[in-house]
Scaffold this motif. Structure first.
Motif, PDB file in Angstrom:
ATOM      1  N   PRO A 178       0.806  -1.227   0.000  1.00 25.57           N
ATOM      2  CA  PRO A 178       0.000   0.000   0.000  1.00 25.57           C
ATOM      3  C   PRO A 178       0.840   1.279   0.000  1.00 25.57           C
ATOM      4  O   PRO A 178       0.315   2.374  -0.239  1.00 25.57           O
ATOM      5  N   THR A 179       2.134   1.149   0.269  1.00 21.57           N
ATOM      6  CA  THR A 179       3.027   2.307   0.266  1.00 21.57           C
ATOM      7  C   THR A 179       4.439   1.813  -0.007  1.00 21.57           C
ATOM      8  O   THR A 179       4.693   0.600  -0.036  1.00 21.57           O
ATOM      9  N   SER A 180       5.365   2.722  -0.206  1.00 22.35           N
ATOM     10  CA  SER A 180       6.707   2.320  -0.651  1.00 22.35           C
ATOM     11  C   SER A 180       7.629   1.907   0.481  1.00 22.35           C
ATOM     12  O   SER A 180       8.656   1.267   0.242  1.00 22.35           O
ATOM     13  N   GLY A 181       7.284   2.245   1.730  1.00 24.27           N
ATOM     14  CA  GLY A 181       8.178   1.950   2.849  1.00 24.27           C
ATOM     15  C   GLY A 181       8.228   0.480   3.213  1.00 24.27           C
ATOM     16  O   GLY A 181       7.397  -0.328   2.776  1.00 24.27           O
ATOM     17  N   GLY A 182       9.219   0.141   4.031  1.00 21.85           N
ATOM     18  CA  GLY A 182       9.365  -1.238   4.483  1.00 21.85           C
ATOM     19  C   GLY A 182       8.475  -1.556   5.668  1.00 21.85           C
ATOM     20  O   GLY A 182       7.825  -0.671   6.254  1.00 21.85           O
ATOM     21  N   GLN A 213       2.627   8.767   0.050  1.00 18.83           N
ATOM     22  CA  GLN A 213       1.487   8.334  -0.742  1.00 18.83           C
ATOM     23  C   GLN A 213       1.039   6.928  -0.355  1.00 18.83           C
ATOM     24  O   GLN A 213       1.854   6.051  -0.105  1.00 18.83           O
ATOM     25  N   VAL A 214      -0.295   6.753  -0.329  1.00 22.86           N
ATOM     26  CA  VAL A 214      -0.912   5.471   0.010  1.00 22.86           C
ATOM     27  C   VAL A 214      -1.783   5.037  -1.162  1.00 22.86           C
ATOM     28  O   VAL A 214      -2.561   5.843  -1.694  1.00 22.86           O
ATOM     29  N   TYR A 215      -1.662   3.764  -1.552  1.00 29.69           N
ATOM     30  CA  TYR A 215      -2.348   3.275  -2.748  1.00 29.69           C
ATOM     31  C   TYR A 215      -3.326   2.151  -2.397  1.00 29.69           C
ATOM     32  O   TYR A 215      -3.102   1.372  -1.472  1.00 29.69           O
ATOM     33  N   SER A 216      -4.391   2.070  -3.177  1.00 30.24           N
ATOM     34  CA  SER A 216      -5.306   0.939  -3.054  1.00 30.24           C
ATOM     35  C   SER A 216      -4.595  -0.316  -3.558  1.00 30.24           C
ATOM     36  O   SER A 216      -3.964  -0.297  -4.616  1.00 30.24           O
ATOM     37  N   THR A 217      -4.718  -1.392  -2.823  1.00 33.75           N
ATOM     38  CA  THR A 217      -3.987  -2.604  -3.180  1.00 33.75           C
ATOM     39  C   THR A 217      -4.770  -3.504  -4.128  1.00 33.75           C
ATOM     40  O   THR A 217      -4.275  -4.558  -4.535  1.00 33.75           O
ATOM     41  N   GLY A 218      -5.985  -3.120  -4.480  1.00 34.84           N
ATOM     42  CA  GLY A 218      -6.783  -3.880  -5.438  1.00 34.84           C
ATOM     43  C   GLY A 218      -7.975  -3.052  -5.893  1.00 34.84           C
ATOM     44  O   GLY A 218      -8.310  -2.022  -5.278  1.00 34.84           O
ATOM     45  N   ASP A 219      -8.607  -3.468  -6.981  1.00 35.27           N
ATOM     46  CA  ASP A 219      -9.806  -2.766  -7.447  1.00 35.27           C
ATOM     47  C   ASP A 219     -10.910  -2.905  -6.398  1.00 35.27           C
ATOM     48  O   ASP A 219     -11.019  -3.939  -5.723  1.00 35.27           O
ATOM     49  N   GLY A 220     -11.729  -1.871  -6.279  1.00 31.39           N
ATOM     50  CA  GLY A 220     -12.823  -1.946  -5.318  1.00 31.39           C
ATOM     51  C   GLY A 220     -13.577  -0.647  -5.215  1.00 31.39           C
ATOM     52  O   GLY A 220     -13.444   0.256  -6.052  1.00 31.39           O
ATOM     53  N   VAL A 221     -14.371  -0.544  -4.164  1.00 31.35           N
ATOM     54  CA  VAL A 221     -15.189   0.635  -3.903  1.00 31.35           C
ATOM     55  C   VAL A 221     -14.890   1.137  -2.499  1.00 31.35           C
ATOM     56  O   VAL A 221     -14.839   0.343  -1.543  1.00 31.35           O
ATOM     57  N   VAL A 222     -14.671   2.448  -2.355  1.00 36.47           N
ATOM     58  CA  VAL A 222     -14.408   3.020  -1.036  1.00 36.47           C
ATOM     59  C   VAL A 222     -15.660   2.880  -0.181  1.00 36.47           C
ATOM     60  O   VAL A 222     -16.741   3.350  -0.555  1.00 36.47           O
ATOM     61  N   LYS A 223     -15.500   2.231   0.941  1.00 36.44           N
ATOM     62  CA  LYS A 223     -16.622   1.992   1.857  1.00 36.44           C
ATOM     63  C   LYS A 223     -16.647   3.017   2.981  1.00 36.44           C
ATOM     64  O   LYS A 223     -17.710   3.401   3.480  1.00 36.44           O
ATOM     65  N   VAL A 263     -12.167   2.592  -7.120  1.00 34.44           N
ATOM     66  CA  VAL A 263     -10.711   2.758  -7.216  1.00 34.44           C
ATOM     67  C   VAL A 263     -10.101   1.539  -7.906  1.00 34.44           C
ATOM     68  O   VAL A 263     -10.691   0.451  -7.911  1.00 34.44           O
ATOM     69  N   LYS A 264      -8.942   1.751  -8.474  1.00 37.45           N
ATOM     70  CA  LYS A 264      -8.200   0.694  -9.144  1.00 37.45           C
ATOM     71  C   LYS A 264      -6.955   0.333  -8.327  1.00 37.45           C
ATOM     72  O   LYS A 264      -6.470   1.140  -7.526  1.00 37.45           O
ATOM     73  N   ARG A 265      -6.449  -0.847  -8.547  1.00 44.33           N
ATOM     74  CA  ARG A 265      -5.210  -1.250  -7.890  1.00 44.33           C
ATOM     75  C   ARG A 265      -4.093  -0.289  -8.266  1.00 44.33           C
ATOM     76  O   ARG A 265      -3.882   0.012  -9.441  1.00 44.33           O
ATOM     77  N   GLY A 266      -3.364   0.205  -7.254  1.00 39.64           N
ATOM     78  CA  GLY A 266      -2.268   1.138  -7.478  1.00 39.64           C
ATOM     79  C   GLY A 266      -2.703   2.584  -7.517  1.00 39.64           C
ATOM     80  O   GLY A 266      -1.855   3.476  -7.656  1.00 39.64           O
ATOM     81  N   GLN A 267      -4.002   2.869  -7.380  1.00 40.80           N
ATOM     82  CA  GLN A 267      -4.489   4.254  -7.419  1.00 40.80           C
ATOM     83  C   GLN A 267      -4.209   4.950  -6.095  1.00 40.80           C
ATOM     84  O   GLN A 267      -4.385   4.380  -5.021  1.00 40.80           O
ATOM     85  N   LEU A 268      -3.778   6.208  -6.160  1.00 38.34           N
ATOM     86  CA  LEU A 268      -3.541   7.007  -4.960  1.00 38.34           C
ATOM     87  C   LEU A 268      -4.863   7.281  -4.255  1.00 38.34           C
ATOM     88  O   LEU A 268      -5.809   7.788  -4.865  1.00 38.34           O
ATOM     89  N   ILE A 269      -4.941   6.938  -2.962  1.00 35.30           N
ATOM     90  CA  ILE A 269      -6.186   7.158  -2.216  1.00 35.30           C
ATOM     91  C   ILE A 269      -5.986   8.039  -0.994  1.00 35.30           C
ATOM     92  O   ILE A 269      -6.961   8.563  -0.434  1.00 35.30           O
ATOM     93  N   GLY A 270      -4.752   8.195  -0.523  1.00 39.92           N
ATOM     94  CA  GLY A 270      -4.545   9.019   0.660  1.00 39.92           C
ATOM     95  C   GLY A 270      -3.079   9.236   0.954  1.00 39.92           C
ATOM     96  O   GLY A 270      -2.197   8.834   0.174  1.00 39.92           O
ATOM     97  N   TYR A 271      -2.852   9.876   2.121  1.00 35.55           N
ATOM     98  CA  TYR A 271      -1.488  10.205   2.533  1.00 35.55           C
ATOM     99  C   TYR A 271      -1.305   9.781   3.993  1.00 35.55           C
ATOM    100  O   TYR A 271      -2.181  10.019   4.830  1.00 35.55           O
ATOM    101  N   SER A 272      -0.171   9.161   4.283  1.00 36.33           N
ATOM    102  CA  SER A 272       0.074   8.643   5.624  1.00 36.33           C
ATOM    103  C   SER A 272       0.226   9.768   6.635  1.00 36.33           C
ATOM    104  O   SER A 272       0.526  10.907   6.283  1.00 36.33           O
TER     105      SER A 272
END
Length: 324
Positions: A178-182, A213-223, A263-272
């Motif tokens: 969901p993000t680039s960090g370890g 940056q935080v990304y959606s890890t799969g296609d779906g709908v924001v609940k 949302v799609k997989r890899g789409q930006l959805i928020g910020y940590s």
């Protein structure tokens, strides 16, 4: 070594007369005698050495055989290590790929079926016991490795075929980071830094500074996209097929992210960030399957290499406490 005295019979005087040698004859006789003795002793010495340690050719051959045996030992150890790595890959294949995709797993007994016994390598019995045992182990490990690789190759082909047949479904699986960090904390019982006791940690904590940056890890709908208790600012994405993902402690949401947004997989959805009950900036990430929290580590298989996965697993297992 001096000359012995020799005599001849003088018939005229009826007596034995000693043979007289001049100095040159004495020197020649002594030299020949010593040379002959030296040759005989050298021959005896060479014979003894030949029987005890071998001829120069045999010595060189023994040294060559020892070097080859050592190299063979190293080779068979390498084959054994590779076989163990393939076994680990098979375990990941069963526990991660096949399990998540709902495919039937391949048991280790089935993967190792058909392994030959020692009698199959009886042709190596003509060599010394040590060499024979090394050759047999190397041959058996090589056979095991070849068989395991073939089964794993077939398994990956089956997984790829399943993925191709279920491509639409697979895009909804939460299968990337969901993000680039370890990873700094894993799934399971962890010491809570604020409550000061061990409790269940239902997700992974990723290293992420405020605003990462935080990304959606799969296609779906924001609940859900608002504050929620100790999660702070939280996004919940419903991926269908019984899967939901949680992204907690956010500092803000991406543009147009609200309940009902697709949302799609890899789409930006928020910020940590560091909202809610958190000991520092990071991203808390959860996966729920049919309402139960499951280890998100087992779902990192799209954008993570086997080496990266192994390092993430090690980091998650070594973590003693969580960030939230």
């Amino acid at each position: 070594m001096s000359l012995k005295n020799y005599y001849f019979y003088d018939e005229q005087n009826c007596e034995f007369v000693p043979v007289k040698y001049n100095q040159l004859e004495r020197i020649i006789y002594t030299a020949c005698t010593w040379i002959l003795c030296g040759v005989v002793l050298s021959g005896i010495g060479i014979s003894i050495l030949s029987f005890s340690i071998g001829t120069p050719a045999e010595i060189a051959l023994k040294a060559e055989n020892n070097a080859l045996r050592e190299q063979l030992e190293l080779t068979q150890n390498t084959i054994h290590d590779l076989d163990q790595q393939v076994d680990q890959l098979a375990k990941v294949d069963n526990e991660m790929y096949r399990s998540i995709l709902g495919m039937e797993t391949i048991s280790m007994d089935e993967r190792q079926a058909g392994a030959g016994g020692a009698d199959m390598y009886s042709e190596f019995d003509i060599y010394s016991q040590q060499t024979s045992e090394i050759l047999k182990r190397a041959a058996q490990n090589l056979e095991n490795l070849e068989r395991s690789v073939n089964i794993q190759e077939t398994s990956f082909e089956e997984i790829q075929a399943y993925y191709n047949e279920n491509r639409e479904k697979m895009t909804h699986f939460p299968a990337i980071k969901p993000t680039s960090g370890g990873i700094i904390s894993g799934f399971g019982k962890r010491f809570h830094p604020i409550l000061k006791y061990r409790r269940q940690h239902d997700g992974l904590d990723f290293q992420a500074g405020i605003g990462s940056q935080v990304y959606s890890t799969g296609d779906g709908v924001v609940k859900h996209a608002s504050r929620k208790g100790t999660f702070g600012r939280l996004i919940i994405v419903d991926h269908g097929y019984g899967f939901e993902t949680y992204y907690a402690h956010l500092s803000s949401y991406a543009k147009d992210i609200e309940p009902g947004t697709r949302v799609k997989r890899g789409q930006l959805i928020g910020y940590s960030g560091n909202t809610g009950m958190s000991s520092g900036p990071h991203l808390h990430y959860e996966i729920h399957q049919d309402g139960e929290a499951v280890d998100p580590l087992n779902f990192l298989f799209v954008d993570v290499s086997p080496e990266e996965f192994a390092s993430y697993k090690e980091a998650a297992e070594k973590s003693e406490k969580s960030m939230d």
